[in-house]
Enzyme design. Sequence first.
Site, short mmCIF file in Angstrom:
data_model
loop_
_atom_site.label_atom_id
_atom_site.label_comp_id
_atom_site.label_asym_id
_atom_site.label_seq_id
_atom_site.Cartn_x
_atom_site.Cartn_y
_atom_site.Cartn_z
CG ASP A 279 -2.31 0.59 0.89
OD1 ASP A 279 -2.37 1.83 0.83
OD2 ASP A 279 -3.28 -0.16 0.71
CG HIS A 313 -5.38 3.78 1.24
ND1 HIS A 313 -5.07 2.47 0.95
CD2 HIS A 313 -6.69 3.94 0.91
CE1 HIS A 313 -6.14 1.86 0.47
NE2 HIS A 313 -7.14 2.72 0.44
CB SER A 508 -9.42 -0.08 0.07
OG SER A 508 -9.01 0.25 -1.23
#
Length: 697
Positions: A279, A313, A508
């Site tokens: 990520d 994120h 996600s």
Amino acid sequence: MRRRRLLGIGFALVALALGLGPAAPSAQAQLPGLPPLPVANLAPVVNAGLDQVITLPGIATLTGAAIDDGLPIPPVLTTTWSQVSGPGTVSFSNASALISTATFSASGPYVLRLTASDGALAASDDVAVTVNPAPVIPPITDKIAPALLALMQADPQRLLPVIVEMQAPLPPFFGAPNVDRALEALDLLRFNGVAVAPLSLLDSAAGFANAAGIDALSLVPTVAFIHHDATVGPQPSAAPPVPPATADQVSGVYPRVVRADKVWQQGIAGGGVTVAILDSGVAADADLVQPDNRILASVNFADERLTSDPGGHGTHIAGIVAGNGSRSGGEFIGIAPRANVVDVRVLGNTGSGRISSVIRGIEWVLAHRAAYNIRVINLSFGAPARLPYRLDPMSAAVEIAWRRGLVVVAASGNGGPQRDTVETPGIDPYVITVGATDDRGTLGRGDDMLAWFSAWGSADSNAKPDLVAPGRRIVSLRVPGSALDTLFPDRVVLAQNGSTYFRLTGTSMATAVVSGAAALLLAGRPNLTPDQVKALLVGTTQPYGAWSGQVLPDPIADGSGLLNVYAATIAVPCDAAPDPGLLPGGFPVGTLFSPTPVPCANRGLRPADGFARALYPVLFGSPLQWQDPLAGGIFWPLLTWDTLVWNSAAWDNFAWDGVAWDSIAWDSIVWDSAAWDSIAWDSIAWDSIAWDAFTLD
């Protein structure tokens, strides 16, 4: 193959034994007044030669032989080649000559016959010729991804990001053939564009080239395919939320919605299992590093990293997987709160990466899986699926990881509610692809809905996603000052003790929920294979939305249903017999509980082309097993590794389920063999996915 018809052989042997042959002296012939006995005529002796295997447009060279005894007088020995059987016609360059050539109109098994005659007696012998079809050599443009062709035509001078994939190496194999192939691809890029880095996982290299350079690369016979090194990232959705969220509707209850809390009560919380988070980075939040640091390693395959997670994120994803709620006093906890994580940064400061950076991250995970006990890879991002999974490089990469024992969990994408919107690598049939539900911030599942943005369906007709998990307004870790934190201050969530967290929406987040569930399964039963983990998770889902009034756009839109990790934990895996008195994991079998194995997963599938090419040296020499022994008019059982043309036809017919993956020679493959430090991504324009494009609430 030998079918001999040597007429008169028995008589000839008797005649020779009695001394009646022409060269044997006869006692009777020495007596005066008695006429000589007649000499017996023997049939010719014929040999049609060795059986052959050829490939169209090849021609079989026939080397027959025939011997005759010279009788009757005068000798009139003649020979003739003819066709006995076969799927097509055969033409002979000289059917009456012992040495001739044969041309075949179609592929398949043939029997040819050589017949010799002395005018009175005849004999024949047969030879088998297996004719393989011509290897499929696509036109030059078919070696270039369509999306790349469009970009070439739009701006021929522009440097475009590419992945050059090579054909499989040829035996004998020395050293690390995958590395050699990757370095060959890198050299080709140096001559025809800008070389970036080798990708030994797929016998490939990443770089940049303009239209002329890409055309030149496509002319190289050893180049199998030129991919567009497309942008990857957590894909945004332009669809408005339906229904609108209330101001206080957030989900910190998602572990209980999927029944992870019942697994914790059994003493299983993911301890000892490591999840690789590919990520934007993972920051050292207290929920991951206190009381013990469970971030075991951090590596970077994106642009320069000035902070641990500039986007925010990846840390949010890591918290969903493994946050232990230290800062919130246990209010906000992830699915596997004792699991470890490794931080594999593949998304840059703009919120995006490239397919090549993801492949490079998977290479690193494979190389270090044993050192950190990495069992799960979480991919909470994707790229638009421009190719079928068979041609897709990310699909090939995740399949290799899967076969090496890693559970791969991928997001379906946020492009719903339209059909065929699942992104790569979620399109791959082997991995666990996750869609999202809206749990409405409540424990009850009756009001849950399939999230409006959850992508489903693929152009390959794979029923994707495999299952769904909560993915709307999910509360997890916050990275103060990160891009997402700065852009969306309204998404900061205050815990009861005053600590701050962050909420995000998307597949996600749902993907991270399932990765945590996989960690719980593997913590309780570490011997489970990736196929068994998938079968357990997909085969034990729970219903939801009974009174929501929602009608799904298609029955496959939510896969098998909503994740139920507790049911998966106590279920019997496929290909495993339950232990008498105990369920796999140590749970006692109640008197009313009769466990039955869940249906098996990933049976009868055909892997991606890049997978087959990359693992060719590993599979070479293993038993050849075919689904259809006569597929395409070829008699496959006669073929060997040396005579078989390995292309799509062979990969389609190969019985992949019969491969003993645990016993093949994995040591011939070298993982993580190339440095990534020299990449200057900033030197060439990068297609960014701006963090502020994520409008999901």
